[in-house]
Design an enzyme around this catalytic site. Structure first.
Site, PDB file in Angstrom:
ATOM      1  N   CYS A  53       0.603  -1.165   0.509  1.00  0.00           N
ATOM      2  CA  CYS A  53       0.101   0.473   0.262  1.00  0.00           C
ATOM      3  C   CYS A  53       1.046   1.088  -0.036  1.00  0.00           C
ATOM      4  O   CYS A  53       1.808   1.717  -0.848  1.00  0.00           O
ATOM      5  CB  CYS A  53      -0.967  -0.165   0.900  1.00  0.00           C
ATOM      6  SG  CYS A  53      -1.880   1.191   0.874  1.00  0.00           S
ATOM      7  N   ILE A 113      -7.494  -1.113   1.294  1.00  0.00           N
ATOM      8  CA  ILE A 113      -7.394  -0.135   2.402  1.00  0.00           C
ATOM      9  C   ILE A 113      -7.285   1.422   1.676  1.00  0.00           C
ATOM     10  O   ILE A 113      -6.008   1.467   2.107  1.00  0.00           O
ATOM     11  CB  ILE A 113      -7.258  -0.007   3.955  1.00  0.00           C
ATOM     12  CG1 ILE A 113      -8.040  -1.808   4.331  1.00  0.00           C
ATOM     13  CG2 ILE A 113      -8.042   1.151   4.596  1.00  0.00           C
ATOM     14  CD1 ILE A 113      -6.963  -1.480   5.594  1.00  0.00           C
ATOM     15  N   ARG A 114      -8.027   2.103   1.345  1.00  0.00           N
ATOM     16  CA  ARG A 114      -7.454   3.607   0.413  1.00  0.00           C
ATOM     17  C   ARG A 114      -6.105   3.071  -0.883  1.00  0.00           C
ATOM     18  O   ARG A 114      -5.157   3.772  -0.308  1.00  0.00           O
ATOM     19  CB  ARG A 114      -6.927   4.607   1.543  1.00  0.00           C
ATOM     20  CG  ARG A 114      -7.893   5.243   2.447  1.00  0.00           C
ATOM     21  CD  ARG A 114      -7.625   6.148   3.632  1.00  0.00           C
ATOM     22  NE  ARG A 114      -6.948   7.367   3.108  1.00  0.00           N
ATOM     23  CZ  ARG A 114      -5.649   8.297   2.943  1.00  0.00           C
ATOM     24  NH1 ARG A 114      -5.695   7.791   4.651  1.00  0.00           N
ATOM     25  NH2 ARG A 114      -5.247   9.173   2.182  1.00  0.00           N
ATOM     26  N   HIS A 149      -3.211  -4.710   1.840  1.00  0.00           N
ATOM     27  CA  HIS A 149      -2.298  -5.707   2.794  1.00  0.00           C
ATOM     28  C   HIS A 149      -2.953  -6.849   2.731  1.00  0.00           C
ATOM     29  O   HIS A 149      -3.137  -7.394   3.553  1.00  0.00           O
ATOM     30  CB  HIS A 149      -3.365  -4.767   4.156  1.00  0.00           C
ATOM     31  CG  HIS A 149      -3.123  -3.207   4.262  1.00  0.00           C
ATOM     32  ND1 HIS A 149      -2.139  -2.536   4.249  1.00  0.00           N
ATOM     33  CD2 HIS A 149      -3.505  -2.261   3.133  1.00  0.00           C
ATOM     34  CE1 HIS A 149      -2.406  -1.328   3.884  1.00  0.00           C
ATOM     35  NE2 HIS A 149      -3.360  -0.973   3.840  1.00  0.00           N
ATOM     36  N   GLU A 151      -0.148  -8.516   4.845  1.00  0.00           N
ATOM     37  CA  GLU A 151      -0.462  -8.469   6.242  1.00  0.00           C
ATOM     38  C   GLU A 151      -1.858  -8.620   7.265  1.00  0.00           C
ATOM     39  O   GLU A 151      -1.828  -8.837   8.433  1.00  0.00           O
ATOM     40  CB  GLU A 151       0.455  -7.871   7.132  1.00  0.00           C
ATOM     41  CG  GLU A 151      -0.351  -6.513   7.083  1.00  0.00           C
ATOM     42  CD  GLU A 151      -0.449  -5.598   6.045  1.00  0.00           C
ATOM     43  OE1 GLU A 151      -0.021  -3.738   5.814  1.00  0.00           O
ATOM     44  OE2 GLU A 151       0.124  -6.129   5.074  1.00  0.00           O
TER      45      GLU A 151
END
Length: 191
Positions: A53, A113-114, A149, A151
C-alpha cells in the site's frame, strides 16, 4: 524480524517490508531520519524490498495523486512503476476481494484500504495481479509492490514469494543495483 526506524537498523538485514500507512507522513519521517540514501544503498547492496500500500508508493519510480491537482510526491524509484495514490477511494471504500495472482493455485484474499493502483509498469516489471483491469501487484528484480495489505490475512503465500526474492541478492562487491528502474524517481532524494 525487527523494526527499522534509523539507517543503522538496516545492518545485517536481507529484506525489508515497507508497510502501509500514510505515505506523506512516511516521506516526512524518511526526511527526518535520513533514510532515503540508506534505503537505496540497502537495495544496491543486494537487499530485497516489498512495499505494501503506502510502501508501494514509496518504492515507485513515479507517484501521482488521486486528482490532477495533487502535488508530486517523492519516492525511492526502486521499481519502474507509476503509482496513483488513493485510486480505490476513501477509507469508507475499503474492501476485500479474492485476487488471482500469477503462480498461486487459488485466489489470494486481498484487503484494499485507501489503496493505490499501478497505472504504468515499465518493460522490466512483471505484473502479478490485477483488480478490475488495474495492476495491483508487481515485481522487478528484488523489489515487490502490492496495492493491498497481505499482512491483514492469515494467508502467507505472498510473504513466501517475498522470501524467494532474498535468494536473488545482488553481489555485494561493487554495490551495483540489479534491475534498476529505467526512469528516475519523481523527485530527487534528500539524502
Amino acid at each position: 524480524m525487527r523494526e527499522v526506524r534509523l539507517p543503522r537498523d538496516l545492518a545485517g538485514l536481507a529484506g525489508l517490508v515497507l508497510p502501509g500507512g500514510e505515505s506523506t507522513t512516511m516521506v516526512r519521517l524518511m526526511d527526518e531520519y535520513a533514510l532515503w540514501a540508506p534505503l537505496r544503498d540497502f537495495h544496491a547492496r543486494g537487499g530485497a524490498l516489498w512495499g505494501t500500500c503506502a510502501g508501494a508508493i514509496l518504492l515507485a519510480a513515479e507517484v501521482t495523486g488521486a486528482s490532477p491537482a495533487a502535488p508530486a510526491q517523492r519516492s525511492l524509484g526502486l521499481i519502474d512503476v507509476t503509482v496513483q495514490r488513493n485510486a480505490f477511494g476513501r477509507q469508507l471504500d475499503s474492501f476485500t476481494t479474492p485476487l488471482e495472482v500469477a503462480g498461486l493455485d487459488t485466489p489470494f484474499p486481498a484487503v484494499f484500504i485507501r489503496a493505490p493502483v499501478i497505472t504504468h509498469a515499465g518493460p522490466g516489471v512483471e505484473v502479478l495481479a490485477r483488480h478490475g483491469g488495474e495492476a495491483v501487484l508487481a515485481r522487478q528484480g528484488r523489489v515487490m509492490a502490492s496495492s493491498f495489505h497481505p499482512e491483514l490475512t492469515p494467508d502467507a503465500r505472498l510473504h513466501e514469494l517475498f522470501l524467494g526474492l532474498l535468494e536473488q541478492r545482488a553481489p555485494r562487491v561493487g554495490g551495483g543495483a540489479e534491475s534498476a528502474p529505467a526512469r528516475p524517481p519523481t523527485l530527487p532524494g534528500s539524502a
